[in-house]
Design a protein around this motif. Sequence first.
Motif, PDB file in Angstrom:
ATOM      1  N   GLU A  50       4.133 -27.335 -89.541  1.00  0.00           N
ATOM      2  CA  GLU A  50       2.783 -27.986 -90.336  1.00  0.00           C
ATOM      3  C   GLU A  50       1.945 -28.463 -89.144  1.00  0.00           C
ATOM      4  O   GLU A  50       0.770 -28.488 -88.939  1.00  0.00           O
ATOM      5  CB  GLU A  50       3.320 -29.227 -90.991  1.00  0.00           C
ATOM      6  N   HIS A  53      -0.210 -25.835 -87.733  1.00  0.00           N
ATOM      7  CA  HIS A  53      -1.286 -25.637 -88.556  1.00  0.00           C
ATOM      8  C   HIS A  53      -2.347 -26.581 -88.400  1.00  0.00           C
ATOM      9  O   HIS A  53      -3.590 -26.198 -88.367  1.00  0.00           O
ATOM     10  CB  HIS A  53      -1.079 -25.923 -90.275  1.00  0.00           C
ATOM     11  N   CYS A  94      -0.160 -29.316 -94.822  1.00  0.00           N
ATOM     12  CA  CYS A  94      -1.326 -29.693 -93.867  1.00  0.00           C
ATOM     13  C   CYS A  94      -2.572 -29.258 -94.461  1.00  0.00           C
ATOM     14  O   CYS A  94      -3.058 -28.004 -94.492  1.00  0.00           O
ATOM     15  CB  CYS A  94      -1.403 -28.928 -92.516  1.00  0.00           C
ATOM     16  N   TYR A 109      -6.177 -21.565 -87.885  1.00  0.00           N
ATOM     17  CA  TYR A 109      -5.535 -22.184 -88.780  1.00  0.00           C
ATOM     18  C   TYR A 109      -4.160 -21.586 -89.648  1.00  0.00           C
ATOM     19  O   TYR A 109      -3.297 -22.517 -89.899  1.00  0.00           O
ATOM     20  CB  TYR A 109      -6.495 -22.706 -89.890  1.00  0.00           C
ATOM     21  N   HIS A 110      -4.337 -20.300 -89.963  1.00  0.00           N
ATOM     22  CA  HIS A 110      -3.363 -19.890 -90.960  1.00  0.00           C
ATOM     23  C   HIS A 110      -2.209 -19.488 -89.865  1.00  0.00           C
ATOM     24  O   HIS A 110      -1.080 -19.628 -90.137  1.00  0.00           O
ATOM     25  CB  HIS A 110      -3.755 -18.665 -91.481  1.00  0.00           C
ATOM     26  N   GLY A 113       0.953 -22.130 -87.704  1.00  0.00           N
ATOM     27  CA  GLY A 113       2.212 -22.602 -88.376  1.00  0.00           C
ATOM     28  C   GLY A 113       3.296 -21.516 -87.765  1.00  0.00           C
ATOM     29  O   GLY A 113       4.429 -21.846 -87.344  1.00  0.00           O
TER      30      GLY A 113
END
Length: 140
Positions: A50, A53, A94, A109-110, A113
């Motif tokens: 998290e 992310h 998140c 962003y993807h 994690g």
Amino acid sequence: MKGIKNVLLLLCITASLFILSTAIGLSLTSLALASVLLMVASAVHLAAHELGHLIGGWISGYRLVSLQIGPIHLQVKSKHKRALSLQNTRGGQCVMLPPQGDAVPFLAYHLGGVCANALVSAAGILQLSLCAAWPTLFSV
């Protein structure tokens, strides 16, 4: 639904411990230690995932809305107002808002994690390879 998930999780853990005890011949102490280490590693990976992310979102210009790691829930209500609370959940999430514009940068962003989990795994493998006592960890 929550009860079914708990039963399935318990069955998976029981099956894993049974396989470890019969195939490898681990003692009861080693099985207990393996169970505790599995729970700790799961919590560390959840937090890393998290937070990965979160970092990936910040790199892409996203704005944090909500971050939940286990029972800890952080909610951003405004630029200077945040709320921290404890929830009755075990997962992670998140939630971020993308920047304004036509093209939304989502890759960092993807992938944040997954990359964070890979880094934690690599650090763990490196630590185990440098530690002289790790082969005897489960010979208790």
